[in-house]
Design an enzyme around this catalytic site. Structure first.
Site, PDB file in Angstrom:
ATOM      1  N   SER A 161      -2.449  -0.070   6.331  1.00  0.00           N
ATOM      2  CA  SER A 161      -2.041  -1.381   6.831  1.00  0.00           C
ATOM      3  C   SER A 161      -2.561  -2.433   5.869  1.00  0.00           C
ATOM      4  O   SER A 161      -3.682  -2.303   5.349  1.00  0.00           O
ATOM      5  CB  SER A 161      -2.644  -1.617   8.219  1.00  0.00           C
ATOM      6  OG  SER A 161      -2.603  -2.993   8.554  1.00  0.00           O
ATOM      7  N   SER A 162      -1.778  -3.471   5.661  1.00  0.00           N
ATOM      8  CA  SER A 162      -2.256  -4.556   4.794  1.00  0.00           C
ATOM      9  C   SER A 162      -3.508  -5.187   5.393  1.00  0.00           C
ATOM     10  O   SER A 162      -4.365  -5.704   4.679  1.00  0.00           O
ATOM     11  CB  SER A 162      -1.176  -5.613   4.625  1.00  0.00           C
ATOM     12  OG  SER A 162      -0.023  -5.010   4.092  1.00  0.00           O
ATOM     13  N   HIS A 202       4.013   1.231   2.246  1.00  0.00           N
ATOM     14  CA  HIS A 202       5.176   0.518   1.703  1.00  0.00           C
ATOM     15  C   HIS A 202       5.860   1.345   0.612  1.00  0.00           C
ATOM     16  O   HIS A 202       7.085   1.402   0.533  1.00  0.00           O
ATOM     17  CB  HIS A 202       4.752  -0.816   1.077  1.00  0.00           C
ATOM     18  CG  HIS A 202       4.197  -1.803   2.043  1.00  0.00           C
ATOM     19  ND1 HIS A 202       2.882  -2.205   2.013  1.00  0.00           N
ATOM     20  CD2 HIS A 202       4.777  -2.484   3.052  1.00  0.00           C
ATOM     21  CE1 HIS A 202       2.674  -3.103   2.974  1.00  0.00           C
ATOM     22  NE2 HIS A 202       3.801  -3.287   3.620  1.00  0.00           N
ATOM     23  N   HIS A 204       0.858  -1.183   0.000  1.00  0.00           N
ATOM     24  CA  HIS A 204       0.000   0.000   0.000  1.00  0.00           C
ATOM     25  C   HIS A 204       0.897   1.237   0.000  1.00  0.00           C
ATOM     26  O   HIS A 204       2.134   1.112  -0.045  1.00  0.00           O
ATOM     27  CB  HIS A 204      -0.958  -0.032   1.193  1.00  0.00           C
ATOM     28  CG  HIS A 204      -0.271  -0.301   2.509  1.00  0.00           C
ATOM     29  ND1 HIS A 204       0.665   0.558   3.059  1.00  0.00           N
ATOM     30  CD2 HIS A 204      -0.349  -1.354   3.362  1.00  0.00           C
ATOM     31  CE1 HIS A 204       1.095   0.072   4.203  1.00  0.00           C
ATOM     32  NE2 HIS A 204       0.507  -1.099   4.406  1.00  0.00           N
ATOM     33  N   GLN A 251       6.994   3.504  10.678  1.00  0.00           N
ATOM     34  CA  GLN A 251       6.740   3.877  12.078  1.00  0.00           C
ATOM     35  C   GLN A 251       5.430   3.276  12.608  1.00  0.00           C
ATOM     36  O   GLN A 251       5.216   3.185  13.808  1.00  0.00           O
ATOM     37  CB  GLN A 251       6.686   5.401  12.193  1.00  0.00           C
ATOM     38  CG  GLN A 251       6.623   5.889  13.634  1.00  0.00           C
ATOM     39  CD  GLN A 251       5.918   7.216  13.755  1.00  0.00           C
ATOM     40  OE1 GLN A 251       6.303   8.164  13.086  1.00  0.00           O
ATOM     41  NE2 GLN A 251       4.884   7.294  14.588  1.00  0.00           N
ATOM     42  N   LYS A 252       4.567   2.846  11.708  1.00  0.00           N
ATOM     43  CA  LYS A 252       3.305   2.222  12.117  1.00  0.00           C
ATOM     44  C   LYS A 252       3.585   1.067  13.090  1.00  0.00           C
ATOM     45  O   LYS A 252       2.886   0.871  14.070  1.00  0.00           O
ATOM     46  CB  LYS A 252       2.633   1.743  10.853  1.00  0.00           C
ATOM     47  CG  LYS A 252       1.306   1.179  10.725  1.00  0.00           C
ATOM     48  CD  LYS A 252       0.189   1.206  11.548  1.00  0.00           C
ATOM     49  CE  LYS A 252      -0.599  -0.051  11.550  1.00  0.00           C
ATOM     50  NZ  LYS A 252      -0.132  -1.102  10.691  1.00  0.00           N
ATOM     51  N   ASP A 253       4.643   0.303  12.799  1.00  0.00           N
ATOM     52  CA  ASP A 253       5.048  -0.776  13.704  1.00  0.00           C
ATOM     53  C   ASP A 253       6.190  -0.253  14.575  1.00  0.00           C
ATOM     54  O   ASP A 253       7.345  -0.651  14.429  1.00  0.00           O
ATOM     55  CB  ASP A 253       5.487  -1.999  12.897  1.00  0.00           C
ATOM     56  CG  ASP A 253       4.349  -2.542  12.050  1.00  0.00           C
ATOM     57  OD1 ASP A 253       3.325  -2.919  12.621  1.00  0.00           O
ATOM     58  OD2 ASP A 253       4.478  -2.553  10.809  1.00  0.00           O
TER      59      ASP A 253
HETATM   60  O1  PAF Z   1       6.638  -5.159   9.027  1.00  0.00           O
HETATM   61  C1  PAF Z   1       6.540  -6.199   8.337  1.00  0.00           C
HETATM   62  O2  PAF Z   1       5.900  -6.227   7.284  1.00  0.00           O
HETATM   63  C2  PAF Z   1       7.222  -7.474   8.796  1.00  0.00           C
HETATM   64  O3  PAF Z   1       7.138  -7.602  10.170  1.00  0.00           O
HETATM   65  C3  PAF Z   1       8.670  -7.604   8.299  1.00  0.00           C
HETATM   66  C4  PAF Z   1       9.562  -6.517   8.877  1.00  0.00           C
HETATM   67  C5  PAF Z   1       8.695  -7.553   6.791  1.00  0.00           C
HETATM   68  C6  PAF Z   1       9.248  -8.959   8.742  1.00  0.00           C
HETATM   69  O4  PAF Z   1       8.500 -10.022   8.243  1.00  0.00           O
END
Ligand code: PAF
Length: 257
Positions: free
Chosen positions: A159-160, A11, A8, A122-124
């Site tokens: 987010s996916s 990314h 998305h 930064q979302k994660d």
């Molecule tokens: O954030 C993600 O999409 C995943 O956790 C990652 C960093 C690609 C590892 O599988």
């Protein structure tokens, strides 16, 4: 740029940053089984590979790496990488083996691709902090770049997993952003007590039927330890269930003494 696909705009902003910084940009797409817990959404995680390839064609990257699960994890695979502090709170409470799976696959991707820089959203936020610690503690010569959250105009963070939401759930999911905006306003107006702010967020979220809170935490932005007073840089992070779908979001707030 490690990804699990279902690409998305978030990314694509990582890819843009990488391409601007680097002479050669590798994107990986791998839905990593090791980071999904039992009963989680591994089997239904979206895998629109043809669409992902089309999107990446437009960004003209240098290499797309899409290994199979069998290549990454042979039958007798037996070595894992685990971070022991930062990965325990927040998402780690409900997903105790998640970051072990993330660290393991990221190390594998680092060793395969040998990048100078790696890009994460930064979302994660917790994931970024865990990976930064892993890179420091295991002496990887890789610079970790964090790219800001990309939001839909509604405020919903890309987010996916948004693909799982129907229209009504999508509307309900906006409470992630509105509760964070509320927290931001509170802090802007001088509120410094995490308990009071979190209680206000809880009130806002609890008013939406069918939405359940996993956690709301206000933490030091580096150590991820919950703070008892808002000062310096803090992250306000939350996870909620909209129906069965778990979504996360966060905001970083800098306060001046
Ligand atoms: O954030 C993600 O999409 C995943 O956790 C990652 C960093 C690609 C590892 O599988």
């Amino acid at each position: 740029v490690p990804t699990m696909g279902a690409l998305h705009a978030g990314h694509l902003s990582l890819v843009r940053r990488a391409k601007a910084d680097c002479a050669f940009t590798v994107v990986s797409i791998f839905v990593n089984p090791a980071q999904f817990g039992p009963g989680e959404d591994l089997s239904r995680y979206p895998r629109p590979l043809a669409q992902d390839k089309r999107l990446l064609k437009n960004s003209v990257i240098d290499l797309l790496f899409c290994p199979s699960a069998g290549t990454m994890y042979p039958q007798d695979f037996s070595v894992y990488v685990e971070e022991g502090v930062l990965s325990k709170g927040l998402c780690g409470q409900l997903r105790p083996s998640h970051f072990k799976g993330v660290c393991t696959v990221v190390v594998k991707l680092f060793n395969i691709v040998l990048p100078d820089r790696a890009y994460f959203g930064q979302k994660d936020y917790q994931q970024v902090k865990v990976i930064e610690r892993m890179v420091r503690d295991l002496n990887f010569n890789i610079s970790i770049k964090t790219v800001p959250i990309v939001r839909e105009t509604s405020g919903l963070a890309m987010s996916s997993r948004n693909a799982y939401l129907n229209n009504e759930e999508r509307r309900k999911a906006l409470v992630l952003f509105s509760s964070l905006q509320y927290a931001k306003d509170c802090v802007a107006h001088g509120a410094r007590k995490p308990g009071v702010i979190a209680a206000g967020m809880r009130r806002i979220i609890s008013a939406i039927p069918g939405v359940k809170i996993d956690y709301i935490e206000i933490c030091d932005a580096d150590t991820l330890v919950p703070v008892d007073k808002i000062k310096g840089t803090v992250v306000i992070a939350l996870a909620i269930f909209v129906g069965k779908i778990r979504l996360i979001d966060n905001i970083i707030l800098k306060t001046t003494p």
